[in-house]
Design an enzyme around this catalytic site. Sequence first.
Site, PDB file in Angstrom:
ATOM      1  N   ARG A  46      39.601  29.428  17.105  1.00 42.55           N
ATOM      2  CA  ARG A  46      38.914  29.340  18.401  1.00 42.55           C
ATOM      3  C   ARG A  46      39.589  28.288  19.277  1.00 42.55           C
ATOM      4  O   ARG A  46      39.778  28.480  20.471  1.00 42.55           O
ATOM      5  CB  ARG A  46      37.420  29.016  18.222  1.00 42.55           C
ATOM      6  N   TYR A  98      34.051  41.983  42.904  1.00 43.29           N
ATOM      7  CA  TYR A  98      33.778  42.801  41.727  1.00 43.29           C
ATOM      8  C   TYR A  98      32.278  42.660  41.393  1.00 43.29           C
ATOM      9  O   TYR A  98      31.739  41.539  41.401  1.00 43.29           O
ATOM     10  CB  TYR A  98      34.653  42.298  40.575  1.00 43.29           C
ATOM     11  N   ASP A 170      40.866  35.437  42.233  1.00 45.26           N
ATOM     12  CA  ASP A 170      40.889  36.530  41.256  1.00 45.26           C
ATOM     13  C   ASP A 170      42.093  37.410  41.610  1.00 45.26           C
ATOM     14  O   ASP A 170      42.094  38.101  42.628  1.00 45.26           O
ATOM     15  CB  ASP A 170      39.571  37.313  41.343  1.00 45.26           C
ATOM     16  N   LYS A 195      42.820  45.067  33.016  1.00 43.69           N
ATOM     17  CA  LYS A 195      43.349  45.968  34.031  1.00 43.69           C
ATOM     18  C   LYS A 195      44.886  46.013  33.924  1.00 43.69           C
ATOM     19  O   LYS A 195      45.394  46.421  32.908  1.00 43.69           O
ATOM     20  CB  LYS A 195      42.848  45.552  35.407  1.00 43.69           C
TER      21      LYS A 195
HETATM   22  C1  LIG Z   1      37.214  44.152  35.871  1.00 42.31           C
HETATM   23  C2  LIG Z   1      37.257  43.012  36.795  1.00 42.31           C
HETATM   24  C3  LIG Z   1      36.674  41.793  36.437  1.00 42.31           C
HETATM   25  C4  LIG Z   1      35.923  41.576  35.137  1.00 42.31           C
HETATM   26  O1  LIG Z   1      36.768  41.630  34.048  1.00 42.31           O
HETATM   27  P1  LIG Z   1      36.323  42.174  32.581  1.00 42.31           P
HETATM   28  O2  LIG Z   1      37.589  42.107  31.825  1.00 42.31           O
HETATM   29  O3  LIG Z   1      35.792  43.567  32.782  1.00 42.31           O
HETATM   30  O4  LIG Z   1      35.273  41.252  32.097  1.00 42.31           O
HETATM   31  C5  LIG Z   1      36.796  40.732  37.338  1.00 42.31           C
HETATM   32  N1  LIG Z   1      37.420  40.883  38.527  1.00 42.31           N
HETATM   33  C6  LIG Z   1      37.974  42.057  38.904  1.00 42.31           C
HETATM   34  C7  LIG Z   1      38.660  42.155  40.224  1.00 42.31           C
HETATM   35  C8  LIG Z   1      37.906  43.162  38.057  1.00 42.31           C
HETATM   36  O5  LIG Z   1      38.446  44.320  38.448  1.00 42.31           O
END
Ligand SMILES: *Cc1c(COP(=O)(O)O)cnc(C)c1O
Length: 380
Positions: A46, A98, A170, A195
Amino acid sequence: MRFSTRAIHEGPAIDAATGAVSPPIYLSTTFRQFAPNVNQGYVYSRSGNPTRANLETTLGRLESGRGALAFSSGLGALTTLLASLRTGSRIAAVDDLYGGTWRLFEHFRRQFGIRVDYYDLSDPARLGPALEEGADLLYIETPTNPLLHLVDLRASARAARDAHAKLVVDNTFATPALQRPLEFGADIVLHSATKYLGGHSDVVGGALVLRTPKDLERFTWLQNAVGAVPSPFDCFLVLRGLRTLGARMRAHGESARAVSEVLDGHPKVRRVHYPGLASHPQHKLAKRQMDGYGGIVSVDVRGGQRGALRFVKGLKLFTLAESLGAVESLVDHPASMTHASVPKVERERHGVTDGLLRMSCGIEDPSDLADDIRRALRGI
Ligand SMILES: *Cc1c(COP(=O)(O)O)cnc(C)c1O
C-alpha cells in the site's frame, strides 16, 4: 524529444537482473527488512510497490511533474485530493464536470462542510469573481465533459496564484500527449487512467501528478493513509497503455475530425461540439494550449431523447456504453447515463440536453466511422 518517443523511452529501464524489455509485475505485498526499517526501498505494497513506482515515475515525467501517484480509480484520486481539505475549505469549480466528480463534491459539501461553487469558466473574465472570496482549490476540466468547453490554462494558473489557490486540472480528456497543464503553471493534474491512459477498456485506475516536492510529499502521505491504491497488475496495464499513448491519440484525433466533419452542419444535427472545428467558439484557445483536439465529439441531434436514441440504434461501430478513451468507439447518452446523477434543471442549464450524445471516437478507420455516422443520421 517529442511525446511519442518520450512515452516509450522515458518508461522503466530494461530490467537489470534479467534484461527483460517489458517490466516485471511485482505482486508481493510485503518486502524483507534486514532490521526494522532497514530495507531496499519497499516495505508494504500500500505504501509502495515497484510496479506502481514504474508507472508513477513514467507518468510524472510525461506530465512534466515532480512526480505522480497512482490510485485505484479517478475518483479514488479525487477522494485523496479532497482528504487534503478541512471543514470550511472552499473549491471554485468549473460548472461542466464529470458527473461522478460533481457527486463527490456535493457529498463533501454536505457531510464535511467543504464549500463548493460552480462557474462557467469558458470566459476567463469569470475567474476573478470565482476567486474573489478566496479558495483552496480552483478545479477545472479542459476540455470539459461532455460539452468540450475549454478553460484557459495560463489565465487560470495566474488567477489561482494571485488568490493563493491551487489549480487542479482534470486532464483525462486531453492526456499529456495533447496537453500538459503543469507547463502552464497548474499545481496538480488528475487523471482517470481508466480512459485514454489505459486505453483498452480493461483497467480502472487514476492518478495525481504534482508540480512541487512539497505537494508530492504531502500526497504521498495521503495516498498511503487513505489507501485507494491500484493493484500491481492494473499498474502494469496502465504502464503498457502509456507506451502507445502518442500513436493512439493521433489516431483518435483523426477519427474525431472525420466524425465531427460529417456532423457539422448536417440537417439532423442541432449542434456539434469539437474543439478541432473552426466553428468551435474556443478553437483558437485549443490551438494555443493543445497539441491536437482529442477523440471526443459531442452532438445535440434533432428530436430530443427520441432522436438521440434512434441515432444510437442506427450506429453499428459505436457501442452504447459508459466510459471513453479506448480503442473501440463508444457512444454515451449523458442525460440518462453518465450525468444522470446531475438534476435535470442543473443539466439543461449547462446544455446537457436530452438530445446530447457523447461520442468517443476509437482508432478504427476514420472513413468507416464517418460512414457509420452518415447512415445512422438517415435513420433519425
Ligand atoms: C471517468 C472520469 C473520471 C472518474 O474516473 P474513474 O476512473 O471512473 O473513477 C473523472 N474525470 C473524468 C473527466 C472522467 O472521464
